[in-house]
Write a protein that holds these residues in place. Structure first.
Motif, PDB file in Angstrom:
ATOM      1  N   GLU A 174      41.595  29.890  50.213  1.00 14.59           N
ATOM      2  CA  GLU A 174      41.601  29.894  48.809  1.00 14.59           C
ATOM      3  C   GLU A 174      41.192  28.412  48.164  1.00 14.59           C
ATOM      4  N   MET A 229      37.173  28.936  48.230  1.00 15.53           N
ATOM      5  CA  MET A 229      36.988  29.783  47.068  1.00 15.53           C
ATOM      6  C   MET A 229      36.959  29.126  45.765  1.00 15.53           C
ATOM      7  N   VAL A 243      33.577  36.792  50.022  1.00 10.65           N
ATOM      8  CA  VAL A 243      34.573  36.374  51.172  1.00 10.65           C
ATOM      9  C   VAL A 243      35.169  37.797  51.643  1.00 10.65           C
ATOM     10  N   ALA A 302      39.191  35.630  43.443  1.00 11.89           N
ATOM     11  CA  ALA A 302      37.789  36.373  43.821  1.00 11.89           C
ATOM     12  C   ALA A 302      37.383  36.833  42.267  1.00 11.89           C
ATOM     13  N   ILE A 308      33.416  36.365  42.690  1.00 13.64           N
ATOM     14  CA  ILE A 308      32.867  36.468  44.184  1.00 13.64           C
ATOM     15  C   ILE A 308      33.243  38.029  44.589  1.00 13.64           C
ATOM     16  N   VAL A 345      34.075  40.958  47.275  1.00 11.64           N
ATOM     17  CA  VAL A 345      35.139  40.875  48.469  1.00 11.64           C
ATOM     18  C   VAL A 345      34.776  42.007  49.332  1.00 11.64           C
TER      19      VAL A 345
END
Length: 313
Positions: free
Chosen positions: A190, A193, A201, A220, A225, A227
């Motif tokens: 975390e 991120m 991720v 995310a 981001i 996943v």
């Protein structure tokens, strides 16, 4: 499986030269991408807008078949069926034994498949990182660099992650990511991120292992981001448990004919998930997995119902 602190031998001059060659700039546009088959569900990578099918292909264990000709033939058949069904993203790692070489052999039998090649860096030190990337590219038999490189299980991320960002900045890599699995090191994950401009991720998420819903998946989405989800079947254990029970009536509401489709639709219906990467060594199972990339997905209410139903079994 090798210990995560296994020390690789020093790189040879030949491998270091190959590593340097592998880092030459390349065209960044995803020219290999083709229009997905009609009805195939896709999600966009937030940082680039590239659309990927919501079901990809993992290679942990299933493609680690060594030199066994039957195992390699079975893996090649799975890869061919994957592309025939509209798949794009294949994920592997240097940690996965012979999987990279098996993927490379399978890809060599195909004429320019629309591959999105995702691999990982799993070593310590800058020189060994460069060597490993070059070796992985050779094993995949790629004539161009990877689409995505990830720091595997955060190993030596302090060295490897800046290297990957530098490669991306220099036009030598399109996407950068980090990985973990089985709920390990979520707090460290975390933090990374929140602090770094990651494209991807990768972590575990499934009908029973839902810790990622608390912080990782919302973060995310907040940070833009993409996943990737590993272990959507708990390495097969979840499906073994579910297949002892009949499909519930609500499965038909989302067009599911088998438990694998149910399990994957639960995962990919989360709005933060870009792509699930189940692994298989059987074409029949691959086709079942790809079925989850078609038809309606469960809404929030049905997702809760699905999780409650499976938890009660």
């Amino acid at each position: 499986m090798p210990h995560p602190h296994y020390r690789f031998p020093p790189p040879s001059r030949r491998l270091l030269l190959r590593a340097a060659t592998a880092c030459l700039p390349f065209a960044m546009a995803p020219a290999r991408a083709q229009a997905p088959p009609a009805g195939l569900l896709t999600r966009s990578v937030p940082s680039s807008g590239e659309a990927l099918p919501v079901v990809g292909l993992g290679s942990w264990i299933t493609f680690n078949v060594g030199d066994d000709p039957q195992g390699r033939a079975a893996a090649a058949a799975v890869v061919r069926a994957f592309f025939a069904a509209g798949g794009r993203l294949i994920d592997s790692s240097p940690m996965y034994g012979s999987a990279q070489e098996v993927i490379g052999q399978a890809l060599a039998t195909l004429a320019q498949p629309p591959l999105y090649a995702a691999d990982k860096v799993w070593t310590r030190g800058a020189a060994r990182g460069a060597e490993q990337i070059a070796t992985s590219q050779q094993r995949w038999r790629l004539a161009r660099p990877f689409d995505l490189l990830q720091v595997h299980n955060l190993l030596d991320w302090e060295t490897q992650l800046p290297r990957l960002f530098a490669m991306k900045q220099a036009g030598q890599l399109r996407h950068v990511g980090i990985t973990t699995s089985e709920g390990r090191r979520h707090r460290d994950f975390e933090t990374l991120m929140a602090q770094h401009p990651l494209d991807f991720v990768q972590f575990s998420y499934n009908l029973l292992d839902r810790e990622a819903e608390q912080r990782l998946l919302p973060l995310a989405r907040e940070r833009g981001i993409a996943v990737l989800v590993n272990r959507p079947f708990r390495q097969g254990a979840l499906l073994q448990q579910l297949q002892r029970h009949p499909l519930p009536g609500w499965a038909a509401e989302i067009g599911c004919r088998h438990w694998a489709q149910v399990a994957l639709k639960f995962v990919v219906s989360h709005p933060a998930v870009t792509c699930a990467i189940p692994a298989t060594s059987q074409v029949a199972h691959l086709r079942q997995n790809m079925d989850a990339a078609h038809g309606p997905l469960p809404d929030a209410a049905l997702r809760r119902r699905m999780a409650e139903h499976v938890a009660a079994l």
